[in-house]
Write an enzyme that holds these catalytic residues in place. Structure first.
Site, PDB file in Angstrom:
ATOM      1  N   SER A  87      18.158   2.084  18.920  1.00 36.37           N
ATOM      2  CA  SER A  87      17.423   2.794  17.909  1.00 36.37           C
ATOM      3  C   SER A  87      16.794   1.925  16.826  1.00 36.37           C
ATOM      4  O   SER A  87      15.915   2.387  16.099  1.00 36.37           O
ATOM      5  CB  SER A  87      18.349   3.819  17.245  1.00 36.37           C
ATOM      6  OG  SER A  87      19.370   3.163  16.513  1.00 36.37           O
ATOM      7  N   SER A  96      22.204  -0.357  19.724  1.00 34.28           N
ATOM      8  CA  SER A  96      20.944  -0.265  18.974  1.00 34.28           C
ATOM      9  C   SER A  96      20.488  -1.511  18.242  1.00 34.28           C
ATOM     10  O   SER A  96      19.368  -1.540  17.741  1.00 34.28           O
ATOM     11  CB  SER A  96      21.017   0.878  17.970  1.00 34.28           C
ATOM     12  OG  SER A  96      20.786   2.082  18.638  1.00 34.28           O
ATOM     13  N   LYS A 154      16.498  -1.376   8.094  1.00 33.13           N
ATOM     14  CA  LYS A 154      16.431  -0.134   8.874  1.00 33.13           C
ATOM     15  C   LYS A 154      16.532   1.048   7.914  1.00 33.13           C
ATOM     16  O   LYS A 154      17.338   1.030   6.972  1.00 33.13           O
ATOM     17  CB  LYS A 154      17.574  -0.125   9.891  1.00 33.13           C
ATOM     18  CG  LYS A 154      17.557   1.050  10.861  1.00 33.13           C
ATOM     19  CD  LYS A 154      18.638   0.897  11.938  1.00 33.13           C
ATOM     20  CE  LYS A 154      18.613   2.034  12.957  1.00 33.13           C
ATOM     21  NZ  LYS A 154      19.637   1.860  14.015  1.00 33.13           N
TER      22      LYS A 154
HETATM   23  N1  GLN Z   1      21.251   4.648  22.766  1.00 31.21           N
HETATM   24  C1  GLN Z   1      22.504   5.006  22.178  1.00 31.21           C
HETATM   25  C2  GLN Z   1      22.451   6.415  21.651  1.00 31.21           C
HETATM   26  O1  GLN Z   1      21.451   7.014  21.746  1.00 31.21           O
HETATM   27  C3  GLN Z   1      22.890   4.034  21.115  1.00 31.21           C
HETATM   28  C4  GLN Z   1      22.200   4.231  19.840  1.00 31.21           C
HETATM   29  C5  GLN Z   1      22.729   3.367  18.760  1.00 31.21           C
HETATM   30  O2  GLN Z   1      23.346   2.342  19.006  1.00 31.21           O
HETATM   31  N2  GLN Z   1      22.528   3.811  17.534  1.00 31.21           N
HETATM   32  O3  GLN Z   1      23.394   6.942  21.153  1.00 31.21           O
END
Ligand code: GLN
Length: 487
Positions: free
Chosen positions: A152, A176, A77
């Site tokens: 994400s 995410s 990532k």
């Molecule tokens: N969807 C969540 C957010 O937008 C989690 C994102 C994540 O785990 N990085 O914060």
């Protein structure tokens, strides 16, 4: 070759059926011909990958491999600083940022002799649930190119599901790793907070962020955890404890395992096909010797509001460093210092990131701190208490990973609150610092359904074991997106 799991590729490398160079070139060729449809990579580091592969082949030939993963290509990532490589967190702010050092996770994979194919797309600064918030464009789900891969870590998920990498790293602040794993038919582990070093991982919400593996099977995820996890003096929240062997207990029987089903997760609002898939998984676990009972997590409905105060609050502090002075984007011809800050940040951050900074700054401001931030922290404690009570009675909790299968690109992007609802089943786990694994357990209209197993702190090996046993008894993890069968 690309059909193989990490475990199978390791075997092929060890049997000398294939060299790391051949394997790496094969994946680079696939990325070259297929990724334009998926957009899973931000940066492909072909030359470095081949160099690493050559070095790995030498180690393998001399019997000097330092890890079972030596010579295996992976994708990371684009949130992990990678020495000499652009590390953008999918933000315009860092589009020109070449990291001067390695994140510990990257360093560990380098020491294990793995090959990095490149850096995967993501929601900007890991904020999002659909991978639509990327400066480099949305990522497409290989199961249906009109749908999101989740977020994400959507680039990592799409790359693995499209067989453009055998496995990848992700990070999980509120879901995410797990939600994109669910949307793309993969197995993804969000480890116990503190099990994997956050050093060199671009910070979103530091008390929640945790890196973990995204792979095709629990066994592959366990192999990656053996490399990734462990105490790191460079991360003050890293936990000092004996190194777990995540592979050792994979085959342990599940006889007597007590699984809890949280009643709050199974309301009428849950999609009926997802509920049916979970029911079938429960039966599989029963046939493997587990017993099932209901548990209650009454704070579930408060987890999203609490998270969407705490995470933006921490983000607003973490993102202060992007000021146009030290590194990253800088606006043209600033008139004065204030103008430099304002325009740099207005130009460099996308809409969702700006929204989070505004919410976070507001929640932390003197007049509202008690009303929002302090309240949210109290809820966080209550969420943790719920889990503590549940784990007095059960070993693991089984639940859906997401309330739906992969939705259409654009379907939820106009309404941030609707997007935040996506995280309803994943966020409590981060608030409580617990480990959880998502794995495929069904399909609906050709799209994967994911379930998640949640454990008490440091039960990561137990989760991998329970997921592995399920995968030995079922074949959902072997389903492959038609897209991945090309080439
Ligand atoms: N969807 C969540 C957010 O937008 C989690 C994102 C994540 O785990 N990085 O914060």
């Amino acid at each position: 070759m690309h059909q193989k799991t990490l475990t199978e590729l390791i075997q092929s490398l060890q049997n000398k059926d294939v060299s790391s160079i051949e394997l790496t070139q094969h994946y680079l060729d696939r990325i070259n011909s297929l990724d334009s449809s998926v957009n899973s990579y931000i940066t492909v580091t072909a030359d470095r990958a081949l160099e690493q592969a050559r070095a790995a082949d030498t180690l393998l030939a001399n019997g000097e491999a330092t890890s079972p993963l030596t010579g295996v290509p992976l994708a990371h990532k684009d949130i992990f600083c990678t020495d000499g490589v652009r590390t953008s967190a999918a933000s315009k702010m860092l589009d020109n940022f070449i990291a001067p050092y390695n994140a510990t996770v990257i360093e560990k994979f380098n020491q294990a002799g793995t090959v990095s194919l490149g850096k995967t797309n993501m929601d900007e600064f890991a904020m999002g649930s659909s991978n639509e918030n990327s400066f480099y464009g949305a990522v497409k789900n290989p199961w249906d190119l009109e749908r999101v891969p989740g977020g994400s870590s959507g680039g990592s998920a799409a790359a693995v599901a499209a067989h453009l990498a055998p496995a990848a790293t992700g990070t999980d602040t509120g879901g995410s790793i797990r939600q994109p794993a669910a949307f793309c038919g993969l197995t993804g582990l969000k480890p116990t907070y503190g099990a994997v070093s956050r050093y060199g991982m671009i910070a979103y919400a530091s008390s929640l962020d945790q890196a973990g593996p995204m792979a095709r099977t629990a066994e592959d995820a366990a192999l990656m955890m053996n490399v990734m996890a462990g105490f790191d003096a460079k991360d003050s929240t890293s936990i000092q404890r004996e190194h777990d062997n995540y592979v050792a207990d994979l085959d342990k029987g599940l006889d007597g395992l007590k699984i809890g089903m949280p009643k709050e997760y199974f309301s009428d609002q849950l999609d009926s096909n997802i509920a049916a898939a979970i029911d079938a998984a429960v039966k599989t676990y029963e046939s493997l010797g587990a017993t099932i009972q209901e548990v209650t997590l009454p704070q579930t409905q408060n987890a999203i509001p609490a998270y969407y105060i705490i995470a933006p609050a921490e983000a607003s502090a973490n993102l202060q460093r992007f000021d146009g002075v030290r590194y990253g984007h800088r606006c043209d011809d600033p008139r004065n210092l204030e103008d430099l800050y304002e325009r740099t940040r207005a130009e460099g951050f996308g809409e969702e990131v700006q929204r989070r900074i505004l919410v976070g700054t507001y929640a932390l401001s003197a007049g509202f701190y008690d009303a929002y931030y302090r309240q949210a922290q109290k809820i966080r404690r209550l969420v943790k208490n719920d889990f503590n009570q549940a784990f007095d009675n059960v070993d693991l909790i089984l639940a859906p990973t997401a309330p739906s299968t992969a939705f259409r690109i654009g379907e939820k992007s106009a309404d941030p609150v609707q997007m935040y609802q996506e995280d309803i089943f994943t966020i409590s786990v981060n608030l409580a610092g617990l480990p959880a694994i998502s794995l495929p357990c069904g399909e609906d209209a050709g799209l994967p359904i994911g379930m998640q197993l949640i454990g008490n702190a440091f039960s990561d090996s137990r989760l991998l074991n329970a997921a592995h046993k399920y995968q030995q008894a079922t074949d959902w993890h072997q389903r492959v997106a038609a897209f991945a069968k090309q080439g």
